[in-house]
Write a protein that holds these residues in place. Structure first.
Motif, mmCIF file in Angstrom:
data_model
loop_
_atom_site.group_PDB
_atom_site.id
_atom_site.type_symbol
_atom_site.label_atom_id
_atom_site.label_comp_id
_atom_site.label_asym_id
_atom_site.label_seq_id
_atom_site.Cartn_x
_atom_site.Cartn_y
_atom_site.Cartn_z
ATOM 1 N N ASP A 8 0.707 -1.276 -0.020
ATOM 2 C CA ASP A 8 -0.046 -0.083 -0.281
ATOM 3 C C ASP A 8 1.005 1.366 -0.140
ATOM 4 O O ASP A 8 1.556 1.518 1.112
ATOM 5 N N GLU A 39 -3.726 1.809 -2.957
ATOM 6 C CA GLU A 39 -5.113 2.591 -2.585
ATOM 7 C C GLU A 39 -5.364 3.441 -1.864
ATOM 8 O O GLU A 39 -5.867 4.005 -0.688
ATOM 9 N N ASN A 40 -4.209 4.173 -0.838
ATOM 10 C CA ASN A 40 -3.517 5.054 -0.008
ATOM 11 C C ASN A 40 -3.256 5.886 -0.403
ATOM 12 O O ASN A 40 -2.504 7.380 0.196
ATOM 13 N N HIS A 149 -6.409 -8.180 -0.288
ATOM 14 C CA HIS A 149 -6.586 -7.018 0.588
ATOM 15 C C HIS A 149 -8.148 -6.742 2.385
ATOM 16 O O HIS A 149 -9.204 -6.547 2.282
ATOM 17 N N HIS A 174 -3.432 -4.189 3.524
ATOM 18 C CA HIS A 174 -4.293 -3.499 3.751
ATOM 19 C C HIS A 174 -4.133 -3.450 5.140
ATOM 20 O O HIS A 174 -4.060 -2.041 5.522
ATOM 21 N N HIS A 176 -0.719 -2.109 6.168
ATOM 22 C CA HIS A 176 0.514 -1.641 6.197
ATOM 23 C C HIS A 176 1.436 -2.019 7.213
ATOM 24 O O HIS A 176 2.470 -1.013 7.379
HETATM 25 FE FE LIG Z 1 -4.649 1.087 2.882
#
Ligand SMILES: [Fe+2]
Ligand SMILES: [Fe+2]
Length: 257
Positions: A8, A39-40, A149, A174, A176
């Motif tokens: 991520d 996604e971030n 995820h 997801h 991290h």
């Molecule tokens: Fe994330």
């Protein structure tokens, strides 16, 4: 064949580290194919068409998303312009974009699939195993990599045992936080979580003071991303060209000096 998977990407710190390092990492790990979970990437939540473009130009072959896929609403308008972007299969809006992409790499076709976990994940509209069972017959590829995820390690491990014969890699994202449980099980590479690319001194990429204000001092905050230098996390999966099965998986964690 080697696949580099980058975890991520969080906000400006993580994005700039990944953009600057991708070519070097590709060479260092002799990667033939690069997957980036972004996604971030857009200020800590979601992605924009511009960021997608920068990642692809920097060398990403596929860009995956997660529960924050559509946090920046503008991506919904431009998603048709992002053919290498993969959104989770089991979340709304179901019609936006695609949940797997197939690309040729040498003589092989590689499918990259995105599935959300269900445990502790509000965004999931379906549990991951039935979602994957439904999707699998549609995927015609030599090598299938799943970006799973999800929050719960047990759910990710269960998924790997369910699908290890069908897929070459199940890579968790997801949380991290990179886990140390990477392994190859009967030709399927697995790790519960690849970790993040984001500010090293942070709470999962978020500013420590902001999270403290919210969680300890009960002051509402916007959970801004942290700004410091980034850690880069991911894995390299080595795949037998003859069989399309994984032979090894290696963790990467490059901390700022
Ligand atoms: Fe994330
Ligand atoms: Fe996430």
């Amino acid at each position: 064949m080697n696949i580099l998977f980058i975890g991520d990407v969080v906000a400006r710190s993580g994005l700039s580290a990944v953009l600057h390092s991708m070519e070097r990492l590709r060479k260092q790990y002799e990667a033939d194919f690069v997957v980036v979970n972004a996604e971030n990437a857009a200020n800590g939540k979601g992605i924009t068409e511009a960021i997608y473009g920068r990642l692809v130009r920097a060398g990403a072959d596929v860009v995956t998303l997660g529960n924050h896929a559509f946090a920046k609403k503008e991506i919904l308008n431009g998603i048709e312009n992002c053919p290498l972007l993969v959104r989770p299969e089991n979340m709304e809006p179901a019609g936006a974009g695609q949940s797997f992409v197939i690309r040729r790499c040498g003589t092989k076709k590689i499918a990259v699939v995105s599935i959300l976990g269900h445990a502790f994940m509000n965004a999931a509209t379906e549990e991951p195993i039935p979602a994957m069972q439904r999707l699998l017959p549609e995927i015609r590829a030599d090598i299938i990599l799943v970006d799973l995820h999800a929050e719960a390690t047990s759910e990710k491990i269960l998924f790997m045992y369910q699908f290890h014969k069908d897929v070459t890699a199940v890579i968790g994202t997801h949380t991290h936080v990179q886990t140390a449980d990477e392994r190859v099980f009967e030709g399927c590479a697995f790790i519960s979580d690849a970790g993040m690319c984001g500010a090293y001194d942070s709470i999962l990429g978020r500013d420590i003071d902001e999270v403290t204000d919210s969680a300890v001092n009960k002051i509402p905050t916007r959970f801004q991303p942290a700004k410091g230098p980034a850690v880069i996390c991911g894995v390299v999966i080595r795949i037998d060209d003859e069989t399309g099965r994984a032979s090894s998986i290696e963790r990467i964690q490059i901390r700022p000096s």
